[in-house]
Scaffold this motif. Structure first.
Motif, PDB file in Angstrom:
ATOM      1  N   SER A   1       0.727  -1.190  -0.067  1.00 22.84           N
ATOM      2  CA  SER A   1       0.028  -0.127  -0.142  1.00 22.84           C
ATOM      3  C   SER A   1       1.021   1.358   0.050  1.00 22.84           C
ATOM      4  O   SER A   1       2.050   1.091   0.160  1.00 22.84           O
ATOM      5  CB  SER A   1      -0.771   0.083   1.095  1.00 22.84           C
ATOM      6  N   ASN A   2       0.311   2.311  -0.513  1.00 29.26           N
ATOM      7  CA  ASN A   2       1.133   3.555  -0.480  1.00 29.26           C
ATOM      8  C   ASN A   2       0.034   4.725  -0.293  1.00 29.26           C
ATOM      9  O   ASN A   2      -1.188   4.539  -0.685  1.00 29.26           O
ATOM     10  CB  ASN A   2       1.736   3.599  -1.797  1.00 29.26           C
ATOM     11  N   PRO A   3       0.263   5.872   0.327  1.00 24.17           N
ATOM     12  CA  PRO A   3      -0.468   6.737   0.735  1.00 24.17           C
ATOM     13  C   PRO A   3      -1.242   7.511  -0.533  1.00 24.17           C
ATOM     14  O   PRO A   3      -2.413   7.857  -0.466  1.00 24.17           O
ATOM     15  CB  PRO A   3       0.433   7.965   1.619  1.00 24.17           C
ATOM     16  N   THR A   4      -0.517   7.762  -1.561  1.00 22.28           N
ATOM     17  CA  THR A   4      -1.239   8.275  -2.788  1.00 22.28           C
ATOM     18  C   THR A   4      -2.060   7.426  -3.282  1.00 22.28           C
ATOM     19  O   THR A   4      -3.348   7.579  -3.739  1.00 22.28           O
ATOM     20  CB  THR A   4      -0.367   8.575  -3.743  1.00 22.28           C
ATOM     21  N   VAL A   5      -1.725   5.849  -3.441  1.00 21.11           N
ATOM     22  CA  VAL A   5      -2.686   5.064  -3.983  1.00 21.11           C
ATOM     23  C   VAL A   5      -3.948   5.042  -2.885  1.00 21.11           C
ATOM     24  O   VAL A   5      -5.270   5.053  -3.549  1.00 21.11           O
ATOM     25  CB  VAL A   5      -2.053   3.629  -4.160  1.00 21.11           C
ATOM     26  N   ASP A   6      -3.778   4.885  -1.580  1.00 19.61           N
ATOM     27  CA  ASP A   6      -4.993   5.091  -0.465  1.00 19.61           C
ATOM     28  C   ASP A   6      -6.044   5.935  -0.930  1.00 19.61           C
ATOM     29  O   ASP A   6      -7.148   5.789  -0.837  1.00 19.61           O
ATOM     30  CB  ASP A   6      -4.425   5.307   0.637  1.00 19.61           C
TER      31      ASP A   6
ATOM     32  N   ASP B   1      -4.178 -11.803  -2.679  1.00 18.97           N
ATOM     33  CA  ASP B   1      -4.062 -11.706  -4.069  1.00 18.97           C
ATOM     34  C   ASP B   1      -3.149 -10.530  -4.446  1.00 18.97           C
ATOM     35  O   ASP B   1      -2.364 -10.700  -5.282  1.00 18.97           O
ATOM     36  CB  ASP B   1      -5.222 -11.579  -4.596  1.00 18.97           C
ATOM     37  N   ARG B   2      -3.700  -9.303  -4.162  1.00 20.36           N
ATOM     38  CA  ARG B   2      -2.756  -8.232  -4.732  1.00 20.36           C
ATOM     39  C   ARG B   2      -1.225  -8.318  -4.553  1.00 20.36           C
ATOM     40  O   ARG B   2      -0.422  -7.985  -5.301  1.00 20.36           O
ATOM     41  CB  ARG B   2      -3.482  -6.873  -4.413  1.00 20.36           C
ATOM     42  N   VAL B   3      -0.863  -8.420  -3.060  1.00 17.81           N
ATOM     43  CA  VAL B   3       0.539  -8.266  -2.855  1.00 17.81           C
ATOM     44  C   VAL B   3       1.190  -9.386  -3.219  1.00 17.81           C
ATOM     45  O   VAL B   3       2.390  -9.203  -3.546  1.00 17.81           O
ATOM     46  CB  VAL B   3       0.554  -8.094  -1.068  1.00 17.81           C
ATOM     47  N   LEU B   4       0.475 -10.383  -3.534  1.00 16.69           N
ATOM     48  CA  LEU B   4       1.237 -11.789  -3.820  1.00 16.69           C
ATOM     49  C   LEU B   4       1.573 -11.718  -5.237  1.00 16.69           C
ATOM     50  O   LEU B   4       2.769 -12.005  -6.089  1.00 16.69           O
ATOM     51  CB  LEU B   4       0.628 -13.074  -3.742  1.00 16.69           C
ATOM     52  N   PHE B   5       0.342 -11.349  -6.345  1.00 15.60           N
ATOM     53  CA  PHE B   5       0.794 -11.013  -7.626  1.00 15.60           C
ATOM     54  C   PHE B   5       1.420 -10.091  -7.784  1.00 15.60           C
ATOM     55  O   PHE B   5       2.134  -9.661  -9.010  1.00 15.60           O
ATOM     56  CB  PHE B   5      -0.546 -11.131  -8.445  1.00 15.60           C
ATOM     57  N   GLY B   6       1.435  -8.950  -7.034  1.00 18.23           N
ATOM     58  CA  GLY B   6       2.136  -7.831  -7.134  1.00 18.23           C
ATOM     59  C   GLY B   6       1.553  -6.801  -8.192  1.00 18.23           C
ATOM     60  O   GLY B   6       2.200  -6.014  -8.868  1.00 18.23           O
ATOM     61  N   GLY B   7       0.278  -6.795  -8.478  1.00 21.68           N
ATOM     62  CA  GLY B   7      -0.469  -5.817  -9.398  1.00 21.68           C
ATOM     63  C   GLY B   7      -0.823  -4.371  -8.929  1.00 21.68           C
ATOM     64  O   GLY B   7      -1.428  -3.922  -9.757  1.00 21.68           O
TER      65      GLY B   7
END
Ligand SMILES: *Cc1c(COP(=O)(O)O)cnc(C)c1O
Length: 388
Positions: free
Chosen positions: A62-67, A238-244
């Protein structure tokens, strides 16, 4: 972290959400536009019970801008949270993979986006032996009849993006719940502004942000929204493992695009409506596909689920493929290109040999009506149609 914060709930209208949700002036030195956190890692300066005080570790998670952009989308959808991806396909594939497991069966629409179709019918079926059934989706009975004991997912797209077929979301989600089946929808056409499928019982709504959400044809990105459990599961696994995950710069551009989403969509809708009316009244046009127009075939579903139209439509000129080629080669203000949802007008002959709609087959040209001067666009179409 992709979940809405309590203070986000004070933004209740789409305009205010798009404009201001996530502006934290105190935190960001009074900057009117929140900054790009263009960093891969967050040092663990202070920890509270083993959790970093900032809540951030690494941008793949996660990332603050993405949040901020995730919270904006979640608020528009009426969702608990949202997660953003590096493309619409990453969002959709992740949603599908989240819902299915070995030995499962998927019900998929025959009018689905090509990429989604390939994920299910080639990748998951050929490689992992997951079964599927294609349906037209016009009637909920047809969908219910396709349910098998191992059905795990009904994958919708409403309206679809070439002939704009719609499904009855309330009815399909009720059937799915009765059978313990998950529902995913590609809601790109409606955007979270014009359609909120979660409010109709759908489990996961996906969008590509490469179209209207971004709006400037300068990013490829995607997002999915759902309840807290699904969002937390997908973010942590899912997201952190596939890295999408979307990268911070794309997320920042998506935020920039979303600030003008309400006003852009309004103008695309006005321009689109005028072009659709022009085409419907043109003697060389056989059929127009445009949700909300006088000739649209599913007005009751349109009125029930969508609160507006946009600039996307298809039409079948008289004269089939030859006429389509002539029109494409004669247009000056509609560029020949595959995407849609940006500021610019585009045309693309639909790559399939024929488009099926209610048993009829058509060869269609898809148009995206941009934000150029509407008289210029209509004059351009008029001169191109004159050539056939
Ligand atoms: C473009 C599109 C996608 C794919 O999105 P990408 O961001 O290009 O991966 C999915 N669904 C629909 C309806 C689209 O138009």
């Amino acid at each position: 972290m992709a979940l809405l914060k309590p203070e986000d709930r004070k933004y209740t209208t789409p305009e205010d959400i798009c404009m201001h949700l996530g502006d934290e002036y105190d935190k960001f030195c009074g900057a009117i536009v929140p900054p790009i956190f263009q960093n891969s890692l967050f040092v663990q300066h202070t920890e509270i019970n083993g959790v970093p005080a900032s809540g951030y570790y690494y941008t793949r998670d996660s990332n603050p801008t993405v949040d901020i952009v995730e919270r904006k989308v979640a608020a528009l959808e009426g969702a608990d949270g949202a997660v953003c991806f590096g493309s619409g396909m990453a969002a959709i594939s992740t949603a599908v993979l989240y819902c299915v497991s070995a030995g499962g069966h998927i019900i998929l629409l025959s009018t689905s986006y090509g990429g989604t179709m390939e994920v299910v019918t080639k990748f998951l079926h050929d490689k992992f032996n997951i079964e599927y059934t294609l349906v037209d989706g016009d009637s909920t009975e047809e969908i219910e009849a396709a349910i098998r004991p191992n059905t795990q997912l009904i994958c919708l797209e409403s309206p679809s993006s070439i002939v704009f077929r719609m499904q009855d979301l309330d009815a399909v989600s009720a059937v799915a719940k009765k059978h313990g089946i998950k529902t995913v929808i590609d809601g790109t056409y409606g955007t979270p502004l014009h359609q909120q499928p979660l409010k109709h019982g759908i489990d996961i709504v996906c969008h590509t942000a490469s179209k209207y959400l971004g709006g400037h044809s300068d990013i490829v990105a995607g997002v999915l929204s759902a309840n807290e459990k699904i969002i937390t599961d997908i973010q942590r696994t899912d997201r952190v493992l596939f890295g999408g995950i979307i990268d911070p710069h794309q997320a920042w551009l998506m935020l920039r695009g979303m600030r003008t989403l309400p006003i852009r969509l309004k103008q695309h809708g006005e321009n689109g409506k005028k072009v659709a009316e022009f085409l419907e009244n043109h003697p060389k046009v056989e059929k127009v596909f445009y949700p909300g127009s006088a000739t649209y075939s599913q007005p009751e579903l349109f009125n029930k689920y969508l609160s507006g139209t946009n600039g996307l439509m298809s039409f079948a000129p008289k004269g089939g493929q030859e006429a389509i080629t002539k029109i494409v080669n004669s247009l000056h203000h509609f560029q020949h290109g595959c995407s849609w949802g940006g500021f610019e007008s585009l045309c693309i002959p639909v790559p399939y040999s024929e488009v099926k709609d209610h048993g009829e087959t058509h060869r269609v040209l898809r148009l995206h009506v941009g934000l150029e001067n509407i008289d210029t666009l209509i004059a351009d179409l008029a001169q191109a149609l004159d050539k056939i």
